[in-house]
Enzyme design. Structure first.
Site, PDB file in Angstrom:
ATOM      1  N   CYS A  13      40.307 -35.835 107.034  1.00 24.13           N
ATOM      2  CA  CYS A  13      41.257 -36.730 106.372  1.00 24.13           C
ATOM      3  C   CYS A  13      40.605 -38.065 106.008  1.00 24.13           C
ATOM      4  O   CYS A  13      39.740 -38.091 105.149  1.00 24.13           O
ATOM      5  CB  CYS A  13      42.511 -36.876 107.217  1.00 24.13           C
ATOM      6  N   HIS A  19      44.216 -32.046 109.147  1.00 19.53           N
ATOM      7  CA  HIS A  19      43.859 -32.457 110.518  1.00 19.53           C
ATOM      8  C   HIS A  19      43.718 -31.248 111.436  1.00 19.53           C
ATOM      9  O   HIS A  19      44.682 -30.877 112.113  1.00 19.53           O
ATOM     10  CB  HIS A  19      44.956 -33.368 111.075  1.00 19.53           C
ATOM     11  N   GLU A  71      42.475 -31.032 114.210  1.00 21.20           N
ATOM     12  CA  GLU A  71      42.568 -31.413 115.629  1.00 21.20           C
ATOM     13  C   GLU A  71      44.018 -31.495 116.120  1.00 21.20           C
ATOM     14  O   GLU A  71      44.252 -31.657 117.304  1.00 21.20           O
ATOM     15  CB  GLU A  71      41.854 -32.753 115.860  1.00 21.20           C
TER      16      GLU A  71
HETATM   17  N1  GLN Z   1      45.900 -42.107 103.816  1.00 19.65           N
HETATM   18  C1  GLN Z   1      44.783 -42.377 104.668  1.00 19.65           C
HETATM   19  C2  GLN Z   1      43.660 -43.025 103.884  1.00 19.65           C
HETATM   20  O1  GLN Z   1      43.662 -42.991 102.704  1.00 19.65           O
HETATM   21  C3  GLN Z   1      44.291 -41.120 105.345  1.00 19.65           C
HETATM   22  C4  GLN Z   1      45.374 -40.550 106.212  1.00 19.65           C
HETATM   23  C5  GLN Z   1      44.900 -39.787 107.393  1.00 19.65           C
HETATM   24  O2  GLN Z   1      43.741 -39.867 107.818  1.00 19.65           O
HETATM   25  N2  GLN Z   1      45.813 -39.074 107.996  1.00 19.65           N
HETATM   26  O3  GLN Z   1      42.773 -43.571 104.467  1.00 19.65           O
END
Ligand code: GLN
Length: 203
Positions: free
Chosen positions: A86, A176, A178
């Site tokens: 992410c 994610h 995890e």
């Molecule tokens: N929206 C976040 C970003 O742009 C990422 C979100 C997340 O890691 N769950 O940094």
């Protein structure tokens, strides 16, 4: 021999990554010590690294300020595995499409932050991942999409858009892995990845 696993701990779901690494190691008959990385000097001791989600602007700023960024680059250059999830994927990318994120330029992808829109801010779905027999439960939270996968191998798509990629020692995911009990992606990245340096064998 016990491996040292580092979880970049400047922000995000650090404990969940640590738990997933421990589960994956157990499933592969490996022993790991997991350490949190909040300052420079620790990454060089790590055999494998996770870069969790969180807020990519904050994470990238801290990695520079604490001088951890060059150590992560050296880790990957040495062929050691990195799982970037992410916001971690955004930070690892070549182009985050947002100048507030200073990317590490490790993964030849362009991403778009928060790309699923308000209605799909957070959702869980089941996706097929290349190399895994059964579908994977993918949790997306204000997730990025990969708009250009460059020369990486696309492992998974959702809605025709790449959401997991692999390049050498790095696996990057929009979602994610995890946050569920399923540690197969951690296992693939750290203990089965043919293009990372072989882990030291247990005696
Ligand atoms: N929206 C976040 C970003 O742009 C990422 C979100 C997340 O890691 N769950 O940094």
């Amino acid at each position: 021999m016990t491996l040292t696993a580092g979880v970049i701990g400047v922000q995000g779901d650090v404990a969940e990554h640590a738990a997933a690494i421990t589960r994956a190691a157990r499933a592969h008959g490996e022993r790991v010590d997991v350490i949190e990385i909040r300052r420079s000097g620790l990454v060089p001791d790590c055999d494998l690294l996770s870069m969790p989600g969180g807020e990519s602007t904050t994470i990238s700023r801290s990695l520079r300020r604490e001088d951890i960024a060059p150590e992560i680059r050296a880790h990957v250059a040495a062929g050691k595995p990195l799982l970037a999830t992410c916001a971690g994927l955004i930070v690892a990318a070549t182009d985050a499409g947002d100048e507030r994120v200073s990317t590490l330029d490790l993964l030849d992808v362009t991403v778009e932050r928060n790309a699923f829109g308000r209605q799909r801010d957070s959702f869980e779905t089941s996706i097929g991942i290349a190399g895994l027999d059964e579908p994977f439960p993918a949790v997306f939270i204000r997730a990025p999409v990969i708009t250009d996968a460059g020369d990486t191998e696309v492992l998974a798509t959702w809605d025709d858009r790449p959401v997991a990629v692999h390049d050498g020692p790095i696996v990057g995911t929009s979602f994610h892995p995890e946050l569920t009990d399923d540690s197969r992606l951690h296992g693939f990245t750290f203990f089965e990845n043919p293009s990372s340096e072989p882990s030291p064998q247990s005696p």
